[in-house]
Design a protein around this motif. Structure first.
Motif, PDB file in Angstrom:
ATOM      1  N   LEU A  97       0.862  -1.260   0.047  1.00 10.79           N
ATOM      2  CA  LEU A  97       0.015   0.012   0.018  1.00 10.79           C
ATOM      3  C   LEU A  97       0.946   1.149   0.065  1.00 10.79           C
ATOM      4  N   ALA A  98       2.024   1.196   0.780  1.00 13.89           N
ATOM      5  CA  ALA A  98       2.870   2.528   0.827  1.00 13.89           C
ATOM      6  C   ALA A  98       3.504   2.509  -0.679  1.00 13.89           C
ATOM      7  N   GLU A  99       3.950   1.610  -1.365  1.00 18.51           N
ATOM      8  CA  GLU A  99       4.518   1.674  -2.837  1.00 18.51           C
ATOM      9  C   GLU A  99       3.411   2.384  -3.527  1.00 18.51           C
ATOM     10  N   LEU A 100       2.072   1.994  -3.273  1.00 19.13           N
ATOM     11  CA  LEU A 100       0.971   2.377  -4.284  1.00 19.13           C
ATOM     12  C   LEU A 100       0.755   3.928  -3.983  1.00 19.13           C
ATOM     13  N   GLY A 101       1.143   4.680  -2.766  1.00 17.79           N
ATOM     14  CA  GLY A 101       0.966   5.808  -2.471  1.00 17.79           C
ATOM     15  C   GLY A 101       0.273   6.086  -1.235  1.00 17.79           C
ATOM     16  N   ALA A 102      -0.262   5.078  -0.525  1.00 18.49           N
ATOM     17  CA  ALA A 102      -0.987   5.101   0.682  1.00 18.49           C
ATOM     18  C   ALA A 102       0.017   5.489   1.607  1.00 18.49           C
ATOM     19  N   VAL A 103      -0.428   6.568   2.672  1.00 14.58           N
ATOM     20  CA  VAL A 103       0.082   6.884   3.812  1.00 14.58           C
ATOM     21  C   VAL A 103      -0.498   6.476   4.982  1.00 14.58           C
ATOM     22  N   LEU A 104       0.629   5.675   6.080  1.00 18.03           N
ATOM     23  CA  LEU A 104       0.318   5.235   7.300  1.00 18.03           C
ATOM     24  C   LEU A 104       0.053   6.340   8.251  1.00 18.03           C
ATOM     25  N   LEU A 105      -1.067   6.317   8.684  1.00 14.19           N
ATOM     26  CA  LEU A 105      -1.290   7.401   9.645  1.00 14.19           C
ATOM     27  C   LEU A 105      -1.280   6.849  11.276  1.00 14.19           C
ATOM     28  N   ALA A 106      -1.598   5.529  11.631  1.00 11.52           N
ATOM     29  CA  ALA A 106      -1.450   5.249  12.775  1.00 11.52           C
ATOM     30  C   ALA A 106      -1.555   3.601  12.779  1.00 11.52           C
ATOM     31  N   ARG A 107      -0.901   3.021  13.672  1.00  9.16           N
ATOM     32  CA  ARG A 107      -0.785   1.569  14.131  1.00  9.16           C
ATOM     33  C   ARG A 107      -1.929   1.424  15.335  1.00  9.16           C
ATOM     34  N   HIS A 108      -2.754   0.521  15.188  1.00  9.49           N
ATOM     35  CA  HIS A 108      -3.774   0.187  16.414  1.00  9.49           C
ATOM     36  C   HIS A 108      -3.454  -1.032  16.605  1.00  9.49           C
ATOM     37  N   GLU A 109      -4.000  -1.519  17.716  1.00 11.73           N
ATOM     38  CA  GLU A 109      -3.821  -2.990  18.234  1.00 11.73           C
ATOM     39  C   GLU A 109      -4.385  -4.038  17.086  1.00 11.73           C
ATOM     40  N   LYS A 110      -5.326  -3.668  16.309  1.00 15.30           N
ATOM     41  CA  LYS A 110      -6.152  -4.566  15.448  1.00 15.30           C
ATOM     42  C   LYS A 110      -6.125  -4.127  14.128  1.00 15.30           C
ATOM     43  N   HIS A 111      -5.748  -3.112  14.017  1.00 16.65           N
ATOM     44  CA  HIS A 111      -5.883  -2.457  12.591  1.00 16.65           C
ATOM     45  C   HIS A 111      -4.636  -1.313  12.454  1.00 16.65           C
ATOM     46  N   ILE A 112      -4.479  -1.211  11.202  1.00 15.28           N
ATOM     47  CA  ILE A 112      -3.563   0.147  10.656  1.00 15.28           C
ATOM     48  C   ILE A 112      -4.327   1.102   9.765  1.00 15.28           C
TER      49      ILE A 112
END
Length: 129
Positions: A97-112
């Motif tokens: 997803l990052a390679e496609l252009g998505a930006v990681l906003l936050a990591r949570h216990e069960k999801h990103i």
């Protein structure tokens, strides 16, 4: 009783947003432009599909269609509705997803939590969690 037919996403550049989501989602493709549709766009003063103000993603295996429609205003606040995705391998899908252009906003216990290239939030979880 009503049935879900389309999910519509406001977008600054629908063609680019549609291509991003077609690459993200398994079983979705940008609807092809036939001669009649290209002629219709030209009558509206639209020279190419790249400038189409409404771009359709069609499901290949069922599910709702996704429409990306051009709007003049930018995204300003958190989405009221967002997509939840699942993957077998969370780390590999996060990298893809990052390679496609998505930006990681936050990591949570069960999801990103991610944002697409236009800032729309979406979540990714491990399949089965």
């Amino acid at each position: 009783m009503a049935r879900l037919h389309d999910i519509v996403v406001d977008s600054a550049h629908p063609a680019a947003a549609a291509r991003f989501w077609a690459a993200v989602l398994d079983g979705y493709a940008v609807a092809p432009y036939d001669d009649a549709e290209l002629a219709r766009l030209r009558t509206l003063g639209i020279a190419s599909p790249e400038d189409d103000p409404t771009v359709l993603l069609e499901p290949q295996n069922g599910g709702p269609r996704l429409f990306f429609q051009q709007v003049p205003e930018p995204k300003r606040v958190k989405n009221r509705v967002h997509m939840d995705l699942v993957a077998d391998d969370l780390d590999a899908e996060t990298a893809r997803l990052a390679e496609l252009g998505a930006v990681l906003l936050a990591r949570h216990e069960k999801h990103i939590l991610f944002a697409d290239p236009e800032g729309n939030e979406f979540c990714l979880a491990q399949l089965g969690s």
